[in-house]
Design a protein around this motif. Structure first.
Motif, PDB file in Angstrom:
ATOM      1  N   UNK A 101      31.648 169.714   9.834  1.00  0.00           N
ATOM      2  CA  UNK A 101      30.690 169.391  10.900  1.00  0.00           C
ATOM      3  C   UNK A 101      30.565 167.880  11.053  1.00  0.00           C
ATOM      4  N   UNK A 102      30.456 167.469  12.289  1.00  0.00           N
ATOM      5  CA  UNK A 102      30.274 166.046  12.607  1.00  0.00           C
ATOM      6  C   UNK A 102      28.913 165.900  13.285  1.00  0.00           C
ATOM      7  N   UNK A 103      28.069 165.069  12.701  1.00  0.00           N
ATOM      8  CA  UNK A 103      26.705 164.915  13.197  1.00  0.00           C
ATOM      9  C   UNK A 103      26.328 163.445  13.184  1.00  0.00           C
ATOM     10  N   UNK A 104      26.046 162.916  14.359  1.00  0.00           N
ATOM     11  CA  UNK A 104      25.622 161.521  14.468  1.00  0.00           C
ATOM     12  C   UNK A 104      24.093 161.489  14.514  1.00  0.00           C
ATOM     13  N   UNK A 105      23.495 161.110  13.398  1.00  0.00           N
ATOM     14  CA  UNK A 105      22.035 161.117  13.303  1.00  0.00           C
ATOM     15  C   UNK A 105      21.394 160.099  14.234  1.00  0.00           C
ATOM     16  N   UNK A 106      22.157 159.098  14.638  1.00  0.00           N
ATOM     17  CA  UNK A 106      21.621 158.047  15.504  1.00  0.00           C
ATOM     18  C   UNK A 106      21.757 158.369  16.992  1.00  0.00           C
ATOM     19  N   UNK A 107      22.295 159.550  17.297  1.00  0.00           N
ATOM     20  CA  UNK A 107      22.483 159.935  18.696  1.00  0.00           C
ATOM     21  C   UNK A 107      21.857 161.315  18.959  1.00  0.00           C
ATOM     22  N   UNK A 108      20.534 161.401  18.914  1.00  0.00           N
ATOM     23  CA  UNK A 108      19.886 162.698  19.171  1.00  0.00           C
ATOM     24  C   UNK A 108      19.921 163.066  20.651  1.00  0.00           C
TER      25      UNK A 108
END
Length: 211
Positions: free
Chosen positions: A66-73
Motif C-alpha cells: 500500500x502507498x499512502x501519502x499522509x501529507x496529501x489527505x
C-alpha cells in the motif's frame, strides 16, 4: 490617645501592598496556567496526530504494497451520517499505483459516555479492510474492549460488507444481530457497529463521485 491616628496611614499602605501583591500573584499564576495549557494542548495534538498516522499505516501497511501519502489527505464535504457537520479529511491509499483503500474518520455519537472516534478502512469493492478506535471515553474494563490492545473484538469487522451480514443484522447479538456485545456493556459495541454500518452505506451512495 493620638497613637491610632498615627498608625492609620501605615495600615492603609500595608493593605494596598497586600492587594497589589495578590493581584500580581494572580496575574503571574494566570499567565503560567495559560502557557501550560497552550504547551499541553500542542503536545496532545501532536501526539494524537502521530497516533492516527500509525493507525493509518497499520490499516494500509506499506509492507503489503500500500502507498499512502499522509501529507496529501482528501477533503470531503460534510457528512452528518459519519459525524461530520463540516468538510473533513480522509485518506486514499494506493496499491500498484491504483486506488485501493479509503480511510475514513467516523464518529459514533451514541457511545455510553459520549463520542467514539473511529478510523474505518474500506476496500473499493465495499468491504471493510479494518477498523480502529482513535479516541473514546468509554468505561475502563467494560466499554474499552473496543480497543485493539484490550481485545480482538474490533477485528470482527474485517471482510464485512452490507451483504455480509445483511443490513438488518448490523447490530449486536442481543438485538438479533451478528456482532458480539461485551459482558455488562452493550451500548458501546452497538454504537461502533452502527457507525461502521453507516460508513458502508455512505460509501455505497457516494463512491460514484469519490472514484
Amino acid at each position: 490617645m493620638n497613637q491610632p491616628e498615627k498608625s492609620a496611614p501605615r495600615l492603609g499602605s500595608s493593605l494596598r501592598k497586600s492587594v497589589l501583591g495578590l493581584v500580581l500573584f494572580a496575574l503571574v499564576t494566570a499567565g503560567a496556567v495559560s502557557v501550560t495549557k497552550l504547551l499541553t494542548a500542542e503536545r496532545i495534538t501532536n501526539n494524537r496526530a502521530e497516533a492516527e498516522a500509525r493507525l493509518l499505516l497499520e490499516l494500509a501497511p506499506p509492507a503489503e504494497g500500500y502507498q499512502l501519502d499522509l501529507d496529501q489527505p482528501l477533503t470531503l464535504p460534510a457528512a452528518p451520517e459519519l459525524g461530520h457537520k463540516d468538510a473533513f479529511q480522509a485518506h486514499l491509499a494506493y496499491r500498484n499505483d491504483q486506488p485501493a483503500l479509503l480511510l475514513l474518520p467516523v464518529i459514533a455519537p451514541d457511545g455510553y459516555t459520549g463520542n467514539i472516534e473511529l478510523l474505518v478502512a474500506l476496500q473499493l469493492n465495499g468491504k471493510v479492510q479494518g477498523v480502529r478506535v482513535t479516541q473514546h471515553l468509554e468505561t475502563p474494563g467494560l466499554g474499552d474492549k473496543i480497543e485493539e490492545k484490550k481485545s480482538d473484538w474490533i477485528h470482527s469487522f474485517e471482510g464485512r460488507s452490507l451483504e455480509n451480514p445483511e443490513p438488518e443484522d448490523w447490530t449486536v447479538k442481543k438485538e438479533g444481530g451478528e456482532f458480539d456485545q461485551f459482558t455488562g456493556a452493550t451500548i458501546t459495541p452497538r454504537a461502533v457497529v452502527h457507525a461502521v454500518k453507516r460508513s458502508l452505506i455512505w460509501y455505497q451512495q457516494e463512491k460514484g463521485q469519490l472514484l
